[in-house]
Structures are given as structure tokens and as C-alpha cells.
Motif scaffolding. Structure first.
Motif, PDB file in Angstrom:
ATOM      1  N   GLU A   5     -45.449 -13.866 -16.773  1.00  0.00           N
ATOM      2  CA  GLU A   5     -45.318 -12.485 -17.210  1.00  0.00           C
ATOM      3  C   GLU A   5     -46.042 -11.541 -16.261  1.00  0.00           C
ATOM      4  O   GLU A   5     -45.592 -10.440 -15.974  1.00  0.00           O
ATOM      5  N   GLU A   6     -47.191 -11.953 -15.744  1.00  0.00           N
ATOM      6  CA  GLU A   6     -47.946 -11.101 -14.829  1.00  0.00           C
ATOM      7  C   GLU A   6     -47.161 -10.853 -13.549  1.00  0.00           C
ATOM      8  O   GLU A   6     -47.052  -9.721 -13.069  1.00  0.00           O
ATOM      9  N   THR A   7     -46.600 -11.933 -13.004  1.00  0.00           N
ATOM     10  CA  THR A   7     -45.788 -11.761 -11.802  1.00  0.00           C
ATOM     11  C   THR A   7     -44.580 -10.885 -12.096  1.00  0.00           C
ATOM     12  O   THR A   7     -44.209 -10.008 -11.315  1.00  0.00           O
ATOM     13  N   GLY A   8     -43.966 -11.106 -13.253  1.00  0.00           N
ATOM     14  CA  GLY A   8     -42.786 -10.336 -13.609  1.00  0.00           C
ATOM     15  C   GLY A   8     -43.052  -8.855 -13.677  1.00  0.00           C
ATOM     16  O   GLY A   8     -42.287  -8.039 -13.174  1.00  0.00           O
ATOM     17  N   ARG A 303     -35.096  -9.602 -19.824  1.00  0.00           N
ATOM     18  CA  ARG A 303     -36.088  -9.195 -18.822  1.00  0.00           C
ATOM     19  C   ARG A 303     -36.314 -10.299 -17.798  1.00  0.00           C
ATOM     20  O   ARG A 303     -36.397 -10.034 -16.598  1.00  0.00           O
ATOM     21  N   MET A 304     -36.417 -11.515 -18.243  1.00  0.00           N
ATOM     22  CA  MET A 304     -36.733 -12.592 -17.317  1.00  0.00           C
ATOM     23  C   MET A 304     -35.583 -12.904 -16.379  1.00  0.00           C
ATOM     24  O   MET A 304     -35.797 -13.393 -15.271  1.00  0.00           O
ATOM     25  N   ALA A 332     -38.811   1.045 -19.460  1.00  0.00           N
ATOM     26  CA  ALA A 332     -40.251   1.150 -19.715  1.00  0.00           C
ATOM     27  C   ALA A 332     -40.798  -0.135 -20.329  1.00  0.00           C
ATOM     28  O   ALA A 332     -41.878  -0.612 -19.954  1.00  0.00           O
ATOM     29  N   HIS A 333     -40.065  -0.720 -21.247  1.00  0.00           N
ATOM     30  CA  HIS A 333     -40.506  -1.961 -21.881  1.00  0.00           C
ATOM     31  C   HIS A 333     -40.511  -3.122 -20.888  1.00  0.00           C
ATOM     32  O   HIS A 333     -41.437  -3.934 -20.869  1.00  0.00           O
ATOM     33  N   TRP A 334     -39.463  -3.200 -20.076  1.00  0.00           N
ATOM     34  CA  TRP A 334     -39.403  -4.304 -19.111  1.00  0.00           C
ATOM     35  C   TRP A 334     -40.500  -4.198 -18.067  1.00  0.00           C
ATOM     36  O   TRP A 334     -41.079  -5.202 -17.657  1.00  0.00           O
ATOM     37  N   VAL A 335     -40.768  -3.005 -17.587  1.00  0.00           N
ATOM     38  CA  VAL A 335     -41.840  -2.850 -16.595  1.00  0.00           C
ATOM     39  C   VAL A 335     -43.194  -3.177 -17.213  1.00  0.00           C
ATOM     40  O   VAL A 335     -44.043  -3.836 -16.598  1.00  0.00           O
ATOM     41  N   ALA A 336     -43.407  -2.740 -18.440  1.00  0.00           N
ATOM     42  CA  ALA A 336     -44.688  -2.972 -19.118  1.00  0.00           C
ATOM     43  C   ALA A 336     -44.831  -4.403 -19.624  1.00  0.00           C
ATOM     44  O   ALA A 336     -45.944  -4.868 -19.895  1.00  0.00           O
ATOM     45  N   GLY A 337     -43.691  -5.095 -19.777  1.00  0.00           N
ATOM     46  CA  GLY A 337     -43.745  -6.470 -20.255  1.00  0.00           C
ATOM     47  C   GLY A 337     -43.897  -6.575 -21.753  1.00  0.00           C
ATOM     48  O   GLY A 337     -44.351  -7.600 -22.261  1.00  0.00           O
ATOM     49  N   ASN A 338     -43.524  -5.520 -22.498  1.00  0.00           N
ATOM     50  CA  ASN A 338     -43.631  -5.575 -23.953  1.00  0.00           C
ATOM     51  C   ASN A 338     -42.300  -5.187 -24.587  1.00  0.00           C
ATOM     52  O   ASN A 338     -41.399  -4.687 -23.930  1.00  0.00           O
TER      53      ASN A 338
END
Length: 403
Positions: A5-8, A303-304, A332-338
Motif C-alpha cells: 500500500e505504501e508503494t502504491g 486501485r491495485m 482522491a481515495h486512490w491516491v490517499a489509499g483509503n
């Protein structure tokens, strides 16, 4: 490929510098759709401005306005914008202003429907005369072809004067420039037909004319097909040669998609295979043929999937269309990962044109900030969509019948 997730988050949120010097703030692009929100006379509307404002507020780096016409004689639908001498410049400036809040970019996609022009408001014309089941058109003369670069250049200049930071040239999905590339549509025996270099010639001329009109610091993108998904259409080998030819131009971003709106042709976006994303294998090979940034569009549902495509290094951005219709703040959600991935509708049965109509009418709901109350089924959406087009045909013909 397994990606943390961090890399993403880092991959999706990384800025993308274009050759012209402009920078996209992340790697998520709202791919063009025919929003059908023009006023029926080729002008922008407050609802259309609000639609692109919603996506900008929702975090996209770039949105593309589908099917913007330089010539009102060959539109895709009567809700298209037209960039010409009588365009409502104030409405266009408002669209550019609203659609570029939150440091987003908004580019009109300059198109020409050619043989697929909407018959109730057009006399379809393509690279060659065709008389096929469901498709009839006359052919372009050499003089017609040679007039096209200046038309695209004038439209691009109007866009830049209105405040848009770039334009995209539409050479995909079976519309005019895609028709020139496809041997299924292009039977010419002069310098615009035959081998792929000749079939590309007009596109190269248009790119040069647009670049000269807008200058070096404005983005010029292009959308192209990896495949027409039609027997006798553009092959992937010829599509790769198109990428090599584009690499010799001043284009800033190549968006790869596929399929056509040829009557009866399969649509990638309506695929039931569930295997998406599409065209990644093509991009893997295309990456070796160009240094120009590549965007791939089609079939991204999670997202993945987007993260994996970007992490591969084969593409520089991902294009999302229907995902951003069902979830306008997806970026916004995909960039933030939430947040969740978009939840796509499931239709127990379809009617011809119904899925496209459903998504188009949901665009209207988003533009009016009422998507949470959007509850049309396919048949209802198609009925409203067709009635709106029919009403706009009268407006379009009254406005442009002498053009």
C-alpha cells in the motif's frame, strides 16, 4: 505483481512531467466520454462545467472533454461542443475555469466523427466511400483532407484562448482519424492510403498544425487504438508503427485504448470477460518504441490494478472513465489509499445502447449534484437519453444547417 500500500500511494500520487513542461499532479486521468451536456448549439453549459469541477474537486490530475468538434457538420452527437468562430467564449471560459480547480488540468478532445457522424444532423463522410450494413458515407476529396489540419489548429487555438492547458487529438474508437488508420475504412490509393505511414500522414499534419497554433508550452495529447477489435481493422503491428511515428512528433501524451463504435462492433468497456485492464500487453511493447509518456485506458476496476500497471513501468498514467462516473472522488481515495473501489452496476439484462445511455444520464446527475438519487434502469435511461438527443437535433440543425 504484489505491491505494498505504501508503494502504491507513492506511485499513484507521483507528479508526471510532460515534454512541453507542464506537470500533471498525479497519475490518474479522467478519460474522455461523450458527456452530452452541451446546449444543443455547440456551446458549454453550467451543468457541464459543474461535471468537470466535480472530477477536479475529486482529485484527478487531468480530465478530457469527449468529442469536441472543430467542424459542426460531422458531430458524434448533438450534445457535443463546437469550437468555432461563433462559440460562446464566456461559457467556454467558465468551463475551463471550473474544470481546472484544485490544480487539475482540463483538455478538450478535438474530434471529427467522419463516417460515424450522427446521421440526423450530418451527412457522414469518411476517408473512403462506404456502403455497408448500417454504415453509409461518401469519401473525402484531397481538398477536404488538406483543409482538416487548419480546422483542428483553429479549434485548438480557441481552446487555449479560453484557458485550457492542453488539447487531445482523437484518433481512436473508430472516429475520423482512427478511420484513416484503419484499412477497414480507408481504401484510398493516394498518399493518404495504403501502407501505415500513408494512413498516418493526416494525423502527422494535424499534430504539426496544432502545435504551431498553440505554441511549445501547451500540452498536445493524442488518443489512439491498440486495436479496432474488428476483422480487417487496424492491427497491433500497425498500431505499434503509429507509436513509432508519434515518437517523432511533438506530442506530449499518448493515450492507448481500443475498439470502435462501428455498428455491431464489440465494446471493450462492455466486456463480460472480467479480465481487465485492457491493452497493457500492447503498452509493454509500445513502451520500447517511444519516450513520450503513455496512458492506458480501459478496464481498470480496482486501485491495485492501477498501481500494478504504473509499477510495471510500461505506462505513466492510467485512464479511468466509468469508474469515475460511479465514484467521482475516486482519484482522491486512490491516491490517499483509503476508501472502497468503485461499485459498478450489474444489469440483469441489457438493451442495445442502454448501458451507454445509463452512464450518460448518470453524468447528468453528477452535474446536478444528485447522483445519490439516480435510480433509472436501462430502459428508462435510454428513453430519456434518446428524447434529449431528439430535442437537441432540432436546435443543432437550426444553428448549423448553413455551415
Amino acid at each position: 505483481m504484489t505491491v505494498s500500500e505504501e508503494t502504491g500511494a507513492g506511485v499513484l500520487g507521483r507528479p508526471l512531467a510532460l515534454p512541453c513542461g507542464l506537470v500533471l499532479k498525479n497519475r490518474i486521468i479522467k478519460s474522455a466520454m461523450s458527456d452530452s451536456l452541451g446546449d444543443g448549439q455547440g456551446n458549454a453549459t453550467p451543468a457541464q462545467a459543474r461535471l468537470y469541477e466535480r472530477w477536479a474537486e475529486g482529485g484527478v490530475a487531468l480530465s478530457l472533454i469527449g468529442e469536441v468538434q472543430a467542424d459542426p457538420r460531422y458531430p458524434e452527437k448533438p450534445g457535443n461542443l463546437v469550437l468555432g468562430p461563433d462559440t460562446d467564449r464566456a461559457a467556454l471560459r467558465n468551463l475551463a475555469l471550473k474544470g481546472q480547480v484544485n490544480t487539475a488540468h482540463l483538455w478538450p478532445q478535438l474530434g471529427h466523427a467522419g463516417a460515424l457522424s450522427y446521421a440526423p444532423i450530418s451527412a457522414p463522410k469518411g476517408p473512403s466511400a462506404l456502403d455497408l450494413d448500417g454504415l453509409h458515407c461518401v469519401g473525402f476529396s484531397v481538398e477536404d483532407i488538406e483543409a482538416l489540419p487548419a480546422q483542428y489548429a483553429r479549434a485548438a487555438k480557441i481552446a487555449v484562448e479560453a484557458g485550457f492547458k492542453g488539447v487531445q487529438i482523437h484518433a481512436g474508437h473508430g472516429f475520423l482519424l482512427s478511420q484513416f488508420l484503419s484499412p477497414l475504412f480507408n481504401h484510398r490509393t493516394d498518399c493518404y492510403g495504403g501502407e501505415i505511414g500513408n494512413r498516418f500522414r493526416l494525423i502527422g499534419m494535424i499534430i504539426d498544425a496544432v502545435r504551431q497554433a498553440v505554441g511549445a508550452r501547451v500540452a498536445v495529447g493524442i488518443k489512439m487504438n491498440a486495436t479496432d477489435q474488428l476483422e480487417g481493422g487496424l492491427t497491433q503491428e500497425d498500431a505499434l508503427e503509429v507509436v513509432r511515428l508519434l515518437d517523432q512528433t511533438s506530442v506530449d501524451l499518448i493515450e492507448v485504448s481500443g475498439g470502435t463504435y462501428f455498428p455491431g462492433a464489440p465494446s471493450s468497456s462492455d466486456s463480460t470477460s472480467g479480465t481487465g485492464p485492457y491493452f497493457l500487453e500492447f503498452c509493454k511493447t509500445a513502451r520500447k518504441a517511444t519516450k513520450i509518456p503513455l496512458c492506458v485506458t480501459g478496464g481498470f476496476k480496482t486501485r491495485m490494478q492501477a498501481v500494478a500497471a504504473l509499477t510495471s513501468g510500461d505506462v505513466d498514467a492510467v485512464g479511468i472513465a466509468r469508474g469515475l462516473v460511479v465514484m467521482p472522488d475516486l482519484a482522491a481515495h486512490w491516491v490517499a489509499g483509503n476508501g472502497p473501489d468503485p461499485s459498478f452496476p450489474r444489469f440483469s439484462q441489457t438493451v442495445p445502447g442502454g448501458v451507454t445511455a445509463w452512464y450518460s444520464m448518470r453524468l447528468t446527475a453528477i452535474s446536478e449534484d444528485r447522483e445519490d438519487h439516480f435510480d433509472l434502469d436501462l430502459s428508462e435511461a435510454l428513453q430519456v437519453y434518446d428524447a434529449r438527443d431528439q430535442a437537441r437535433c432540432h436546435l443543432w440543425n437550426a444553428r448549423f444547417q448553413s455551415s
